[in-house]
Design a protein around this motif. Structure first.
Motif, mmCIF file in Angstrom:
data_model
loop_
_atom_site.group_PDB
_atom_site.id
_atom_site.type_symbol
_atom_site.label_atom_id
_atom_site.label_comp_id
_atom_site.label_asym_id
_atom_site.label_seq_id
_atom_site.Cartn_x
_atom_site.Cartn_y
_atom_site.Cartn_z
ATOM 1 N N ASN A 73 0.292 -1.370 -0.516
ATOM 2 C CA ASN A 73 1.442 -0.517 -0.839
ATOM 3 C C ASN A 73 1.857 -0.689 -2.301
ATOM 4 O OD1 ASN A 73 1.303 0.162 1.821
ATOM 5 N ND2 ASN A 73 3.251 -0.750 2.414
ATOM 6 N N VAL A 103 -0.127 1.510 -4.534
ATOM 7 C CA VAL A 103 0.350 2.899 -4.477
ATOM 8 C C VAL A 103 1.576 3.051 -5.384
ATOM 9 C CG1 VAL A 103 1.252 4.723 -2.987
ATOM 10 C CG2 VAL A 103 -0.533 3.182 -2.126
ATOM 11 N N ARG A 104 2.468 2.066 -5.322
ATOM 12 C CA ARG A 104 3.657 2.076 -6.197
ATOM 13 C C ARG A 104 3.244 2.118 -7.665
ATOM 14 N NH1 ARG A 104 5.809 -3.629 -6.666
ATOM 15 N NH2 ARG A 104 3.882 -3.627 -7.874
ATOM 16 N N ALA A 157 2.228 9.026 -0.722
ATOM 17 C CA ALA A 157 3.491 8.843 -1.442
ATOM 18 C C ALA A 157 4.185 10.153 -1.763
ATOM 19 C CB ALA A 157 3.233 8.056 -2.727
ATOM 20 N N GLN A 193 5.992 4.421 2.106
ATOM 21 C CA GLN A 193 7.171 4.976 1.445
ATOM 22 C C GLN A 193 7.403 4.254 0.110
ATOM 23 O OE1 GLN A 193 10.369 4.676 4.298
ATOM 24 N NE2 GLN A 193 9.694 6.484 5.418
ATOM 25 N N ILE A 194 7.411 5.034 -0.947
ATOM 26 C CA ILE A 194 7.663 4.507 -2.288
ATOM 27 C C ILE A 194 9.071 4.937 -2.707
ATOM 28 C CG2 ILE A 194 6.911 4.475 -4.681
ATOM 29 C CD1 ILE A 194 4.981 3.149 -2.668
ATOM 30 N N ASP A 234 12.489 7.180 -0.258
ATOM 31 C CA ASP A 234 11.170 7.791 -0.023
ATOM 32 C C ASP A 234 11.031 8.984 -0.959
ATOM 33 O OD1 ASP A 234 8.797 8.794 0.897
ATOM 34 O OD2 ASP A 234 9.466 9.201 2.946
#
Length: 599
Positions: A36, A39-40, A90, A107-108, A133
């Protein structure tokens, strides 16, 4: 002439590609493996306008439909799968399938004031300064005119509306950021595309032709390809991680309802681990036994409708190929087929995963079993031929180099000739007296205990019911399964003390036997003439020192079961070379008798 086009496309269009099915995310790096946090970081890079690399797509060949028109092939995403999947998760808020095959949301969160991104968590969701989100920002119903005043009011940010609005607009503009696309020509072959990928992505996941085949299968919308892909994937996953069954079944109700899950559910309770295939193995076996071809590249062509004579792509060939592959996969995962094949494998003496290191030997064994079964051959004869071919393949290293070419040749011979005659012809050509008396003896001159020749010797001992070295009752089969000791007949430290310091010399497989730990410990570093003198005392007076043997004839029998020449009982380091030569001859003869006993 250039074999590719280069252009740019927006993030919004890339997501649109995937949603519409215009591009197929392949099974190359299946499933989504990014953390995650990664992704951030991707979202942060996009927000700051940093480059995130390019993606590579390869267009499937166009297929001629039954009415004569052409069906445009989908684009297959060759490189950039993880980035595109991260954007889906995302920005578009879509579910992704993780390494455990469970679907999840990523969820970012975004803070418009500090302009920072974080992976959403319970604390952030309770903090009004964060948008928990960012996917909600990209929905058609999102209204910044109502969001910004409300956000500033809740967070006491009077007078900062413009700053927040600027951050929101900058975030939304991610949709418009362009990403470079390299579009490979559909005229390129699968081998050429594989080579291209390896050249540009040598540090990443190396593609195989099976990866392309899985991509082709999963991209199919008409002939049940994706359902077949799931059957392959889930079967392999359950073999390794059966505890995930309930979660996968709950997440993929469509596959459950299709009946596919019922065909593979049995494997959840399977405890045998001698043959644990991955998706490449399932594809290879299913394809080769149904199509009588050994090269996976041909599967990709056939699934594209390739007519090898006219060189055009026809829908009728594609349809037939998908259906034929499906039948092959169903034959592979069939409980009765799989379990009967495992019984044949175990009947060769392969009772443990440590005894076979070539997955392709097991793969072709299963190909042969399924092929002969499809021909309606007598079950006992199938068992005999498959068993002999597995051992023959190990002895000759048949699939150790260029396995696809070897499999392609073998499956054609097995189908064009009488199978018994082909096996006999192969034996005559490759396993003459010269092979047994010279070639195999030479191949036993090795220190590689994980190689095929020591493993074949152990298989022969298993089949013969041989006991461990100096053991009265404990057999080699039990020692292998319970991780007994591999003992140096001439102890390693004893040889080193006497000038034999080369690892290859003292670790010769002809110096190895399986024995009980307690026997191994008591022998320590004594010369054979020393510890066997104590063994003779044990026989004479009955006072046990090494195992439970107290009879001279039983000791001779035990040495014969382990192919140890009797004269070794009086040997020291000066006799080591002569010992190895004599034992290799005995081991080769033992393996030959084992092979000839298979039928």
């Amino acid at each position: 002439m250039s074999q590719f086009n280069v252009y740019s496309i927006s993030v919004e269009d890339i997501i649109g590609w995937v949603k519409s099915g215009e591009v197929a995310i392949p099974e190359i790096q299946r499933p989504f493996v990014w953390s995650n946090a990664k992704v951030r970081d991707l979202m942060d890079s996009l927000y700051k306008g940093f480059p995130i690399g390019y993606i590579i797509v390869w267009k499937n060949p166009d297929v001629k439909l039954k009415d004569g028109s052409l069906s445009s092939g989908k684009k297959i995403l060759i490189d950039g799968q993880q980035r595109v999947t991260a954007l889906q998760a995302a920005v578009a808020g879509l579910m992704v399938t993780g390494e455990d095959y469970k679907k999840k949301r990523i969820q970012i969160a975004f803070n418009p004031v500090t302009e920072t991104f974080e992976v959403s968590n319970p604390a952030i969701k309770k903090d009004n300064r964060w948008i928990p989100d960012i996917a909600e920002i990209f929905t058609p119903t999102f209204s910044e005119w109502s969001f910004i005043p409300n956000y500033c009011q809740v967070n006491n940010l009077a007078g900062q509306e413009q700053k927040v609005a600027s951050a929101i607009n900058k975030l939304k503009s991610i949709y418009n950021i362009s990403i470079g696309v390299t579009d490979l020509s559909q005229t390129l072959t699968i081998d050429e595309v594989t080579d291209i990928f390896i050249r540009i992505n040598s540090q990443g996941v190396v593609l195989s032709q099976a990866d392309f085949a899985m991509s082709k299968i999963s991209a199919d919308d008409f002939y049940g390809g994706n359902d077949t892909r799931k059957m392959i994937d889930y079967f392999c996953h359950f073999m390794r991680s059966p505890v995930d069954y309930d979660a996968i079944a709950a997440n993929d109700t469509e596959f459950v309802e299709s009946g596919g899950m019922q065909k593979i559910k049995w494997v959840v309770n399977e405890t045998e681990d001698i043959y644990v295939p991955d998706y490449t193995d399932v594809l290879r076996v299913s394809f080769t036994h149904k199509f009588m071809r050994g090269k996976i590249a041909d599967l990709v062509s056939l699934l594209s409708g390739r007519d090898f004579e006219t060189r055009e792509n026809l829908e009728s060939i594609a349809e037939d190929s998908f259906h034929k592959l499906r039948r092959g996969v169903e034959n592979f995962v069939n409980e009765t087929n799989f379990k009967r094949y495992i019984m044949i494998v175990k009947s060769t003496g392969i009772i443990d995963t440590s005894l076979v290191r070539s997955q392709n030997v097991l793969n072709f064994g299963y190909i042969l079993y399924l092929t002969l079964r499809d021909r309606g051959m007598n079950a006992a004869l199938i068992e005999k031929l498959v068993r002999k071919w597995i051992v023959l393949s190990m002895l000759t290293g048949r699939y150790s180099s260029s396995p696809e070419s070897a499999m392609d040749y073998d499956i054609k011979r097995f189908t064009e000739m009488n199978p018994e005659k082909f096996v006999a012809t192969t034996e005559e050509g490759e396993m003459s007296d010269a092979f047994w008396n010279t070639v195999l003896v030479q191949r036993l001159d090795t220190s590689l205990s994980s190689g095929p020749y020591f493993l074949l010797f152990l298989m022969a001992q298993v089949k013969a019911g041989s006991r461990g070295f100096l053991s009265e009752q404990i057999d080699v089969s039990s020692l292998i399964q319970q991780r007994g000791d591999i003992h140096h007949i001439f102890p390693k430290r004893y040889l080193q003390k006497n000038g034999i310091n080369n690892r290859r010399d003292y670790n010769q497989i002809a110096n190895y036997v399986y024995t009980q730990s307690e026997i191994n410990i008591k022998i320590k570093n004594d010369a054979p003439c020393v510890y066997m003198a104590k063994m003779k005392e044990q026989i004479a007076n009955g006072e046990l020192q090494y195992g439970g043997i107290t009879d001279a004839d039983d000791l001779k029998k035990n040495l014969a079961e382990n192919c140890v020449p009797e004269e070794f009982m009086n040997m020291d380091s000066n006799d080591y070379k002569a010992f190895l030569e004599k034992r290799r001859i005995l081991m080769a003869g033992f393996i030959r008798r084992f092979y000839e006993s298979l039928g």
